[in-house]
Write a protein that holds these residues in place. Structure first.
Motif, PDB file in Angstrom:
ATOM      1  N   ASP A 178       4.876   3.180  -1.332  1.00 55.91           N
ATOM      2  CA  ASP A 178       5.145   4.486  -1.936  1.00 55.91           C
ATOM      3  C   ASP A 178       6.177   5.266  -1.133  1.00 55.91           C
ATOM      4  OD1 ASP A 178       3.260   3.940  -3.916  1.00 55.91           O
ATOM      5  OD2 ASP A 178       1.631   4.926  -2.809  1.00 55.91           O
ATOM      6  N   ILE A 179       6.089   5.192   0.194  1.00 59.20           N
ATOM      7  CA  ILE A 179       7.055   5.872   1.053  1.00 59.20           C
ATOM      8  C   ILE A 179       8.451   5.299   0.827  1.00 59.20           C
ATOM      9  CG2 ILE A 179       7.782   6.214   3.452  1.00 59.20           C
ATOM     10  CD1 ILE A 179       4.716   6.285   4.128  1.00 59.20           C
ATOM     11  N   GLY A 198       0.793  -1.226   0.000  1.00 59.55           N
ATOM     12  CA  GLY A 198       0.000   0.000   0.000  1.00 59.55           C
ATOM     13  C   GLY A 198       0.821   1.270   0.000  1.00 59.55           C
ATOM     14  N   SER A 199       0.384   2.234   0.812  1.00 53.75           N
ATOM     15  CA  SER A 199       1.058   3.530   0.851  1.00 53.75           C
ATOM     16  C   SER A 199       2.463   3.426   1.428  1.00 53.75           C
ATOM     17  CB  SER A 199       0.229   4.542   1.650  1.00 53.75           C
ATOM     18  OG  SER A 199       0.071   4.101   2.980  1.00 53.75           O
ATOM     19  N   ASP A 200       2.724   2.405   2.239  1.00 59.48           N
ATOM     20  CA  ASP A 200       4.090   2.191   2.740  1.00 59.48           C
ATOM     21  C   ASP A 200       5.056   1.956   1.588  1.00 59.48           C
ATOM     22  OD1 ASP A 200       3.880   2.610   5.430  1.00 59.48           O
ATOM     23  OD2 ASP A 200       4.174   0.517   6.004  1.00 59.48           O
ATOM     24  N   ASN A 247       5.746  -4.382  -4.224  1.00 55.44           N
ATOM     25  CA  ASN A 247       4.465  -4.217  -3.556  1.00 55.44           C
ATOM     26  C   ASN A 247       3.775  -5.573  -3.415  1.00 55.44           C
ATOM     27  OD1 ASN A 247       2.464  -2.685  -2.319  1.00 55.44           O
ATOM     28  ND2 ASN A 247       1.332  -2.431  -4.217  1.00 55.44           N
ATOM     29  N   GLU A 304       3.506   3.908  12.623  1.00 53.89           N
ATOM     30  CA  GLU A 304       2.582   4.849  12.009  1.00 53.89           C
ATOM     31  C   GLU A 304       1.406   5.117  12.936  1.00 53.89           C
ATOM     32  OE1 GLU A 304       1.375   4.148   8.013  1.00 53.89           O
ATOM     33  OE2 GLU A 304       3.302   3.329   7.475  1.00 53.89           O
TER      34      GLU A 304
END
Length: 123
Positions: free
Chosen positions: A50-51, A46-48, A72, A119
């Motif tokens: 992207d980080i 997920g967004s992790d 991913n 997080e």
């Protein structure tokens, strides 16, 4: 900022799970400006992911001699299984309790290398 980035990069190599691996994969090691570059393949979701891709593209990552490749995944069990099977070097997603439960329920074992950031969770 540099201290935080250094911490994150250091932890990214050792997040959770170097199963039966002796060391991260070094077959993609290359020379750039007389410095050794080590490729580390990391699983995230997920967004992790992207980080971590953002971190992979930072100049500080290159200066640290790390080429971070982020893959991913859609579920946590497959990330741990990929580490145990040496398909990836590390992953970054789980609590220590989750890793212990994974090891209790699977024949292949993974081991923690370090901790990572936590997080915040909203309700």
């Amino acid at each position: 900022m540099k201290k935080l980035l250094g911490l994150v990069l250091g932890l990214s190599v050792g997040l959770s799970g170097c199963g039966k691996q002796e060391a991260p994969a070094t077959d993609a090691t290359q020379s750039t400006d007389n410095a050794e570059v080590q490729t580390v393949t990391m699983a995230s979701t997920g967004s992790d992911a992207d980080i971590w891709r953002y971190i992979a593209g930072l100049p500080e990552t290159k200066e640290a001699g790390i080429k971070l490749e982020v893959k991913n995944f859609t579920d946590y069990v497959s990330m741990n299984t990929a580490v145990a099977n040496k398909e990836i070097d590390v992953n970054a997603f789980q609590s220590y309790a989750y890793m212990v439960a994974f090891n209790d329920n699977n024949k292949d074992k993974i081991a923690p290398l370090s901790t990572t950031y936590l997080e915040p969770m909203g309700i």
